[in-house]
Write a protein that holds these residues in place. Sequence first.
Motif, PDB file in Angstrom:
ATOM      1  N   ASP A 186       0.840  -1.202   0.000  1.00 14.68           N
ATOM      2  CA  ASP A 186       0.000   0.000   0.000  1.00 14.68           C
ATOM      3  C   ASP A 186       0.885   1.266   0.000  1.00 14.68           C
ATOM      4  OD1 ASP A 186      -2.588   1.374   0.396  1.00 14.68           O
ATOM      5  OD2 ASP A 186      -1.734   1.876   2.341  1.00 14.68           O
ATOM      6  N   VAL A 187       1.906   1.278   0.849  1.00 19.26           N
ATOM      7  CA  VAL A 187       2.804   2.449   0.926  1.00 19.26           C
ATOM      8  C   VAL A 187       3.475   2.674  -0.426  1.00 19.26           C
ATOM      9  CG1 VAL A 187       4.990   3.245   1.949  1.00 19.26           C
ATOM     10  CG2 VAL A 187       3.183   2.310   3.420  1.00 19.26           C
ATOM     11  N   LEU A 188       3.922   1.584  -1.042  1.00 20.31           N
ATOM     12  CA  LEU A 188       4.609   1.701  -2.344  1.00 20.31           C
ATOM     13  C   LEU A 188       3.681   2.341  -3.386  1.00 20.31           C
ATOM     14  CD1 LEU A 188       6.799  -0.985  -4.051  1.00 20.31           C
ATOM     15  CD2 LEU A 188       4.991   0.115  -5.348  1.00 20.31           C
ATOM     16  N   LEU A 189       2.446   1.854  -3.450  1.00 23.00           N
ATOM     17  CA  LEU A 189       1.530   2.368  -4.487  1.00 23.00           C
ATOM     18  C   LEU A 189       1.157   3.821  -4.212  1.00 23.00           C
ATOM     19  CD1 LEU A 189      -0.557  -0.860  -5.102  1.00 23.00           C
ATOM     20  CD2 LEU A 189       1.011   0.238  -6.707  1.00 23.00           C
ATOM     21  N   LYS A 190       1.024   4.172  -2.935  1.00 26.40           N
ATOM     22  CA  LYS A 190       0.714   5.581  -2.607  1.00 26.40           C
ATOM     23  C   LYS A 190       1.895   6.478  -2.984  1.00 26.40           C
ATOM     24  CE  LYS A 190      -2.925   4.752   0.667  1.00 26.40           C
ATOM     25  NZ  LYS A 190      -3.252   4.211   1.975  1.00 26.40           N
ATOM     26  N   ARG A 191       3.098   5.983  -2.736  1.00 30.52           N
ATOM     27  CA  ARG A 191       4.292   6.751  -3.110  1.00 30.52           C
ATOM     28  C   ARG A 191       4.371   6.935  -4.630  1.00 30.52           C
ATOM     29  NH1 ARG A 191       8.165   3.740  -0.243  1.00 30.52           N
ATOM     30  NH2 ARG A 191       8.537   2.613  -2.169  1.00 30.52           N
ATOM     31  N   GLU A 192       3.832   5.983  -5.371  1.00 33.90           N
ATOM     32  CA  GLU A 192       3.865   6.052  -6.843  1.00 33.90           C
ATOM     33  C   GLU A 192       2.738   6.918  -7.400  1.00 33.90           C
ATOM     34  OE1 GLU A 192       6.345   4.914  -8.783  1.00 33.90           O
ATOM     35  OE2 GLU A 192       7.272   4.460  -6.855  1.00 33.90           O
ATOM     36  N   GLY A 193       1.953   7.549  -6.515  1.00 33.00           N
ATOM     37  CA  GLY A 193       0.944   8.506  -6.993  1.00 33.00           C
ATOM     38  C   GLY A 193      -0.477   7.972  -7.033  1.00 33.00           C
ATOM     39  N   LEU A 202     -12.150 -11.735   0.609  1.00 35.14           N
ATOM     40  CA  LEU A 202     -12.728 -13.074   0.631  1.00 35.14           C
ATOM     41  C   LEU A 202     -11.964 -13.831   1.725  1.00 35.14           C
ATOM     42  CD1 LEU A 202     -12.830 -13.598  -3.230  1.00 35.14           C
ATOM     43  CD2 LEU A 202     -14.767 -13.039  -1.747  1.00 35.14           C
ATOM     44  N   PHE A 203     -12.193 -15.124   1.855  1.00 29.41           N
ATOM     45  CA  PHE A 203     -11.512 -15.878   2.910  1.00 29.41           C
ATOM     46  C   PHE A 203      -9.986 -15.883   2.695  1.00 29.41           C
ATOM     47  CE2 PHE A 203     -10.152 -19.996   4.787  1.00 29.41           C
ATOM     48  CZ  PHE A 203     -10.459 -19.697   6.109  1.00 29.41           C
ATOM     49  N   VAL A 204      -9.570 -16.086   1.450  1.00 30.94           N
ATOM     50  CA  VAL A 204      -8.125 -16.144   1.144  1.00 30.94           C
ATOM     51  C   VAL A 204      -7.637 -14.836   0.521  1.00 30.94           C
ATOM     52  CG1 VAL A 204      -6.379 -17.271  -0.327  1.00 30.94           C
ATOM     53  CG2 VAL A 204      -8.093 -18.664   0.863  1.00 30.94           C
ATOM     54  N   TRP A 205      -8.410 -14.282  -0.417  1.00 31.89           N
ATOM     55  CA  TRP A 205      -7.907 -13.180  -1.244  1.00 31.89           C
ATOM     56  C   TRP A 205      -8.458 -11.832  -0.809  1.00 31.89           C
ATOM     57  CZ3 TRP A 205      -4.005 -14.823  -4.000  1.00 31.89           C
ATOM     58  CH2 TRP A 205      -3.974 -16.168  -4.361  1.00 31.89           C
ATOM     59  N   GLU A 206      -7.613 -10.824  -1.016  1.00 33.74           N
ATOM     60  CA  GLU A 206      -8.048  -9.435  -0.818  1.00 33.74           C
ATOM     61  C   GLU A 206      -7.864  -8.741  -2.162  1.00 33.74           C
ATOM     62  OE1 GLU A 206      -7.360  -7.589   3.070  1.00 33.74           O
ATOM     63  OE2 GLU A 206      -5.964  -6.290   1.998  1.00 33.74           O
ATOM     64  N   MET A 207      -8.803  -7.845  -2.500  1.00 37.25           N
ATOM     65  CA  MET A 207      -8.701  -7.097  -3.752  1.00 37.25           C
ATOM     66  C   MET A 207      -8.611  -5.616  -3.418  1.00 37.25           C
ATOM     67  SD  MET A 207     -10.052  -5.042  -6.267  1.00 37.25           S
ATOM     68  CE  MET A 207     -11.549  -4.670  -5.396  1.00 37.25           C
ATOM     69  N   ALA A 208      -7.609  -4.954  -3.979  1.00 37.61           N
ATOM     70  CA  ALA A 208      -7.485  -3.510  -3.770  1.00 37.61           C
ATOM     71  C   ALA A 208      -7.505  -2.813  -5.123  1.00 37.61           C
ATOM     72  CB  ALA A 208      -6.188  -3.194  -3.033  1.00 37.61           C
ATOM     73  N   LEU A 209      -8.295  -1.739  -5.180  1.00 34.25           N
ATOM     74  CA  LEU A 209      -8.337  -0.901  -6.387  1.00 34.25           C
ATOM     75  C   LEU A 209      -7.674   0.436  -6.053  1.00 34.25           C
ATOM     76  CD1 LEU A 209      -9.415  -0.127  -9.265  1.00 34.25           C
ATOM     77  CD2 LEU A 209     -11.467   0.712  -8.106  1.00 34.25           C
ATOM     78  N   TYR A 210      -6.704   0.820  -6.863  1.00 29.21           N
ATOM     79  CA  TYR A 210      -6.001   2.095  -6.701  1.00 29.21           C
ATOM     80  C   TYR A 210      -6.258   2.977  -7.924  1.00 29.21           C
ATOM     81  CZ  TYR A 210      -3.379   0.227  -2.763  1.00 29.21           C
ATOM     82  OH  TYR A 210      -3.039  -0.297  -1.542  1.00 29.21           O
ATOM     83  N   ARG A 211      -6.442   4.255  -7.657  1.00 29.33           N
ATOM     84  CA  ARG A 211      -6.624   5.231  -8.749  1.00 29.33           C
ATOM     85  C   ARG A 211      -5.476   6.221  -8.721  1.00 29.33           C
ATOM     86  NH1 ARG A 211     -12.934   6.636  -9.016  1.00 29.33           N
ATOM     87  NH2 ARG A 211     -12.661   8.156 -10.637  1.00 29.33           N
ATOM     88  N   ARG A 212      -5.028   6.603  -9.890  1.00 28.91           N
ATOM     89  CA  ARG A 212      -3.954   7.605  -9.936  1.00 28.91           C
ATOM     90  C   ARG A 212      -4.504   8.942  -9.449  1.00 28.91           C
ATOM     91  NH1 ARG A 212       1.000   7.870 -11.369  1.00 28.91           N
ATOM     92  NH2 ARG A 212       1.290   5.935 -12.509  1.00 28.91           N
ATOM     93  N   ARG A 213      -3.775   9.562  -8.497  1.00 28.47           N
ATOM     94  CA  ARG A 213      -4.229  10.855  -7.964  1.00 28.47           C
ATOM     95  C   ARG A 213      -4.074  11.924  -9.043  1.00 28.47           C
ATOM     96  NH1 ARG A 213      -1.497   9.238  -3.319  1.00 28.47           N
ATOM     97  NH2 ARG A 213       0.347  10.354  -4.007  1.00 28.47           N
ATOM     98  N   ILE A 214      -5.068  12.800  -9.097  1.00 29.08           N
ATOM     99  CA  ILE A 214      -4.987  13.897 -10.073  1.00 29.08           C
ATOM    100  C   ILE A 214      -4.241  15.042  -9.404  1.00 29.08           C
ATOM    101  CG2 ILE A 214      -6.337  15.516 -11.471  1.00 29.08           C
ATOM    102  CD1 ILE A 214      -8.555  13.217 -11.245  1.00 29.08           C
TER     103      ILE A 214
END
Length: 215
Positions: A186-193, A202-214
């Motif tokens: 999460d920190v890496l993707l936030k640092r990348e904008g 879900l029980f095993v998987w987590e899904m994260a959606l990231y949007r590029r900040r304007i």
Amino acid sequence: MPRNCCEITDNAFSAAEARSELKSYRRRGPANQTNLILEAIRSLGLKNADVLDIGGGIGAIHHELLEDMARKATHVDASSAYLKEAKAEAARRGHSERVHFIHADFTEVAADIPEADVVTLDRVVCCYPDFRRLLKAAADHSQRALAFTYPRETWYLRIGFKIANFFQGLARNPFRVFLHPVTEMDVLLKREGFERVSLRRLFVWEMALYRRRIV
Ligand SMILES: C[S@@+](CC[C@H](N)C(=O)[O-])C[C@H]1O[C@@H](n2cnc3c(N)ncnc32)[C@H](O)[C@@H]1O
């Protein structure tokens, strides 16, 4: 990062496994965690988007998105067995001209691959030792959004992954699965904008959606 990472991953996924996943997809549609990615991407309301699917396996994400919101897709995969089935399904759906298939470790060829509106990695980071390198390269290629699934950091998966890797070692199979730290990804993707706009579990998987900040 071992130099033969692509070869290790290629050998990890057999032709029989890939055929069986395609059969299951044809019968039942996308897997639950894949549906989370599809819903997240569709929620962006994009039209004629370019999709880059890294480690797309049998290609469920682009098979689905090319039916409504995507114009074209690039599918980069280290597994030749999966790519073969993905190509067959793309042809069956009349999508062959709209998907560019590349057999490679994405991090090795990233410099030659064009950016896309949307980048997806469904159950991919957990097959790759260096999540920073993979996610940084993926983020660099996303103009608007990045969605990925990864195993949750739970006690039962910590134990499960240790057992799975123990048996891989016993079988002298160099392929390993990885439970990467979610906060660091999460920190890496936030640092990348990017900003995280959706998180589903879900029980095993987590899904994260990231949007590029304007900016
Ligand atoms: C567990 S499978 C998931 C396949 C598909 N995304 C799905 O969810 O059904 C992991 C996939 O990621 C691919 N992969 C792992 N690391 C990769 C890398 N660095 N570059 C390209 N593909 C990679 C593997 O070859 C394999 O197809």
